[in-house]
Design an enzyme around this catalytic site. Structure first.
Site, PDB file in Angstrom:
ATOM      1  N   ASN A   1       0.875  -1.178   0.000  1.00  0.00           N
ATOM      2  CA  ASN A   1       0.000   0.000   0.000  1.00  0.00           C
ATOM      3  C   ASN A   1       0.909   1.224   0.000  1.00  0.00           C
ATOM      4  O   ASN A   1       1.487   1.563   1.028  1.00  0.00           O
ATOM      5  CB  ASN A   1      -0.902  -0.041   1.241  1.00  0.00           C
ATOM      6  CG  ASN A   1      -1.742   1.224   1.384  1.00  0.00           C
ATOM      7  OD1 ASN A   1      -1.788   2.049   0.477  1.00  0.00           O
ATOM      8  ND2 ASN A   1      -2.401   1.369   2.528  1.00  0.00           N
TER       9      ASN A   1
ATOM     10  N   LYS B   1       0.186   4.233  -0.235  1.00  0.00           N
ATOM     11  CA  LYS B   1      -0.429   5.436   0.366  1.00  0.00           C
ATOM     12  C   LYS B   1      -0.178   6.642  -0.555  1.00  0.00           C
ATOM     13  O   LYS B   1      -0.050   6.455  -1.766  1.00  0.00           O
ATOM     14  CB  LYS B   1       0.073   5.642   1.801  1.00  0.00           C
ATOM     15  CG  LYS B   1      -0.100   4.349   2.629  1.00  0.00           C
ATOM     16  CD  LYS B   1       0.090   4.526   4.092  1.00  0.00           C
ATOM     17  CE  LYS B   1      -0.099   3.182   4.794  1.00  0.00           C
ATOM     18  NZ  LYS B   1      -0.035   3.286   6.245  1.00  0.00           N
TER      19      LYS B   1
ATOM     20  N   HIS C   1      -9.408   1.072   4.964  1.00  0.00           N
ATOM     21  CA  HIS C   1      -8.129   1.271   5.661  1.00  0.00           C
ATOM     22  C   HIS C   1      -8.355   2.201   6.858  1.00  0.00           C
ATOM     23  O   HIS C   1      -9.161   3.128   6.793  1.00  0.00           O
ATOM     24  CB  HIS C   1      -7.093   1.867   4.706  1.00  0.00           C
ATOM     25  CG  HIS C   1      -5.714   1.831   5.279  1.00  0.00           C
ATOM     26  ND1 HIS C   1      -5.273   2.767   6.185  1.00  0.00           N
ATOM     27  CD2 HIS C   1      -4.698   0.953   5.114  1.00  0.00           C
ATOM     28  CE1 HIS C   1      -4.028   2.460   6.536  1.00  0.00           C
ATOM     29  NE2 HIS C   1      -3.659   1.372   5.909  1.00  0.00           N
TER      30      HIS C   1
ATOM     31  N   GLU D   1      -6.750   4.580   7.927  1.00  0.00           N
ATOM     32  CA  GLU D   1      -6.550   6.009   7.633  1.00  0.00           C
ATOM     33  C   GLU D   1      -7.808   6.609   7.010  1.00  0.00           C
ATOM     34  O   GLU D   1      -8.129   7.776   7.233  1.00  0.00           O
ATOM     35  CB  GLU D   1      -5.308   6.189   6.740  1.00  0.00           C
ATOM     36  CG  GLU D   1      -4.040   5.969   7.561  1.00  0.00           C
ATOM     37  CD  GLU D   1      -2.841   5.460   6.794  1.00  0.00           C
ATOM     38  OE1 GLU D   1      -2.829   5.502   5.551  1.00  0.00           O
ATOM     39  OE2 GLU D   1      -1.894   4.985   7.459  1.00  0.00           O
TER      40      GLU D   1
ATOM     41  N   GLU E   1      -4.956  -4.759  10.716  1.00  0.00           N
ATOM     42  CA  GLU E   1      -3.930  -3.732  10.898  1.00  0.00           C
ATOM     43  C   GLU E   1      -4.208  -2.982  12.195  1.00  0.00           C
ATOM     44  O   GLU E   1      -5.009  -2.033  12.208  1.00  0.00           O
ATOM     45  CB  GLU E   1      -3.966  -2.745   9.730  1.00  0.00           C
ATOM     46  CG  GLU E   1      -3.677  -3.369   8.380  1.00  0.00           C
ATOM     47  CD  GLU E   1      -3.158  -2.342   7.386  1.00  0.00           C
ATOM     48  OE1 GLU E   1      -2.073  -2.578   6.847  1.00  0.00           O
ATOM     49  OE2 GLU E   1      -3.805  -1.304   7.179  1.00  0.00           O
TER      50      GLU E   1
ATOM     51  N   GLY F   1       2.903   2.475  10.801  1.00  0.00           N
ATOM     52  CA  GLY F   1       3.856   3.569  10.632  1.00  0.00           C
ATOM     53  C   GLY F   1       4.563   3.961  11.924  1.00  0.00           C
ATOM     54  O   GLY F   1       5.208   4.996  11.993  1.00  0.00           O
TER      55      GLY F   1
ATOM     56  N   SER G   1       3.882  -1.888  10.342  1.00  0.00           N
ATOM     57  CA  SER G   1       5.334  -1.946  10.569  1.00  0.00           C
ATOM     58  C   SER G   1       5.950  -3.302  10.215  1.00  0.00           C
ATOM     59  O   SER G   1       6.862  -3.762  10.896  1.00  0.00           O
ATOM     60  CB  SER G   1       5.680  -1.544  12.010  1.00  0.00           C
ATOM     61  OG  SER G   1       5.278  -0.203  12.253  1.00  0.00           O
TER      62      SER G   1
ATOM     63  N   GLY H   1       3.053  -1.018   4.235  1.00  0.00           N
ATOM     64  CA  GLY H   1       3.074   0.410   3.929  1.00  0.00           C
ATOM     65  C   GLY H   1       4.481   0.861   3.578  1.00  0.00           C
ATOM     66  O   GLY H   1       4.980   0.623   2.474  1.00  0.00           O
ATOM     67  N   GLY H   2       5.160   1.492   4.539  1.00  0.00           N
ATOM     68  CA  GLY H   2       6.465   2.101   4.283  1.00  0.00           C
ATOM     69  C   GLY H   2       7.456   1.202   3.566  1.00  0.00           C
ATOM     70  O   GLY H   2       8.124   1.632   2.613  1.00  0.00           O
TER      71      GLY H   2
HETATM   72  P1  13P Z   1       3.326   0.553   7.631  1.00  0.00           P
HETATM   73  O1  13P Z   1       3.828  -0.736   7.042  1.00  0.00           O
HETATM   74  O2  13P Z   1       4.019   1.756   7.111  1.00  0.00           O
HETATM   75  O3  13P Z   1       3.257   0.497   9.130  1.00  0.00           O
HETATM   76  O4  13P Z   1       1.792   0.724   7.124  1.00  0.00           O
HETATM   77  C1  13P Z   1       0.928  -0.335   7.247  1.00  0.00           C
HETATM   78  C2  13P Z   1      -0.308  -0.020   6.499  1.00  0.00           C
HETATM   79  O5  13P Z   1      -1.080   0.837   6.883  1.00  0.00           O
HETATM   80  C3  13P Z   1      -0.559  -0.759   5.242  1.00  0.00           C
HETATM   81  O6  13P Z   1      -1.839  -0.547   4.777  1.00  0.00           O
END
Ligand code: 13P
Length: 260
Positions: free
Chosen positions: A11, A13, A99, A101, A175, A181, A220, A241-242
């Site tokens: 993802n 983002k 998600h 967010e 999640e 993050g 993470s 994510g990251g």
């Molecule tokens: P991180 O891997 O950056 O913690 O993000 C997870 C996430 O929200 C994937 O959708």
């Protein structure tokens, strides 16, 4: 040996641009040419404007691409929204829905998330439906109540459709919000307990394919912790994510899913 084929989704983002995406796509393609990742299903979810770029770079690779969100509505005067039909029209195979967010920043409710899942089902678009508790909810001992409520809404969408998606196109992602993050990953045991709860809840709510449904862990995930998480019996891969923005890290995580 797990019966469910692991899935790893990136993802991205709201990150990337044409040039940096091209580097990432090039690295993914080159890695696939060196060694196939056929034991793992891999999906990348760039921002909407770059879906066409993903199609051009990944179309012939076996890596699927998907959207990060989809409208709960079919079409019409909804400025800024993108429908499931449009995503399918573009050749998109997957969309994330719900998600945390979106739930937190855009105020999406369980019912709206369920409507998004229904839209994906109606259009044959694979869905990665996200759930997860906040730190406050976990510390208050409300994790199962929150996950139960979120899963129930998704289960209503899954069981209420006249033309259900095949089980391999329905994915849930646990999640925990406190792990996203933050560098603070859930331990494999915490993830396993939540995943087991989610799978049992799906079955209790009448979804007949709970055992075949992939449940991903997200929050993470890094190359160093992926294998121990993915080795848990109910953890069927990750939503990244990251680390999905760094080609070597994302590929290491994908390989981790293959060996776990
Ligand atoms: P991180 O891997 O950056 O913690 O993000 C997870 C996430 O929200 C994937 O959708």
């Amino acid at each position: 040996m797990k019966v469910r084929k692991p899935l790893v989704a990136g993802n991205w983002k709201m990150n990337g641009d044409i040039v940096s995406n091209e580097h990432l796509f090039t690295a993914l393609r080159a890695a696939l040419e060196r060694a196939s990742l056929s034991q793992v299903e891999v999906v990348v979810c760039p921002p909407y404007p770059y879906l066409g770029q993903a199609a051009a770079w990944l179309g012939d690779t076996g890596i699927a691409w998907g959207a990060q969100d989809v409208s709960a509505l079919p079409n019409g005067a909804y400025t800024g929204d993108v429908s499931a039909a449009m995503l399918v029209d573009l050749g998109c195979q997957w969309s994330i829905a719900g998600h945390s967010e979106r739930r937190q920043l855009a105020g999406e409710t369980d019912d709206q998330v369920a409507a998004k899942v229904s839209m994906c089902i109606a259009h044959g678009l694979g869905v990665i439906a996200c759930i997860g508790e906040t730190l406050q909810e976990r510390e208050a001992g409300e994790t199962e109540a929150v996950l139960g409520r979120q899963v129930d809404a998704i289960a209503r969408a899954l069981t209420g459709s006249p033309n259900p998606l095949p089980a391999q196109r329905v994915v849930l992602a646990y999640e925990p919000v406190w792990a996203i993050g933050t560098g603070r990953t859930a331990s494999p045991e915490i993830a396993q307990a939540a995943h087991r709860f989610v799978r049992e809840r799906l079955a209790q709510r009448g979804y007949g394919h709970a055992d075949a449904t992939r449940i991903l862990y997200g929050g993470s995930v890094k190359p160093g912790n992926a294998v121990s998480l993915f080795a848990m019996p109910d953890v069927d891969g990750g939503l990244i994510g990251g680390a999905s923005l760094v080609a070597d890290d994302f590929l290491d995580i994908c390989r981790g899913a293959a060996v776990a």
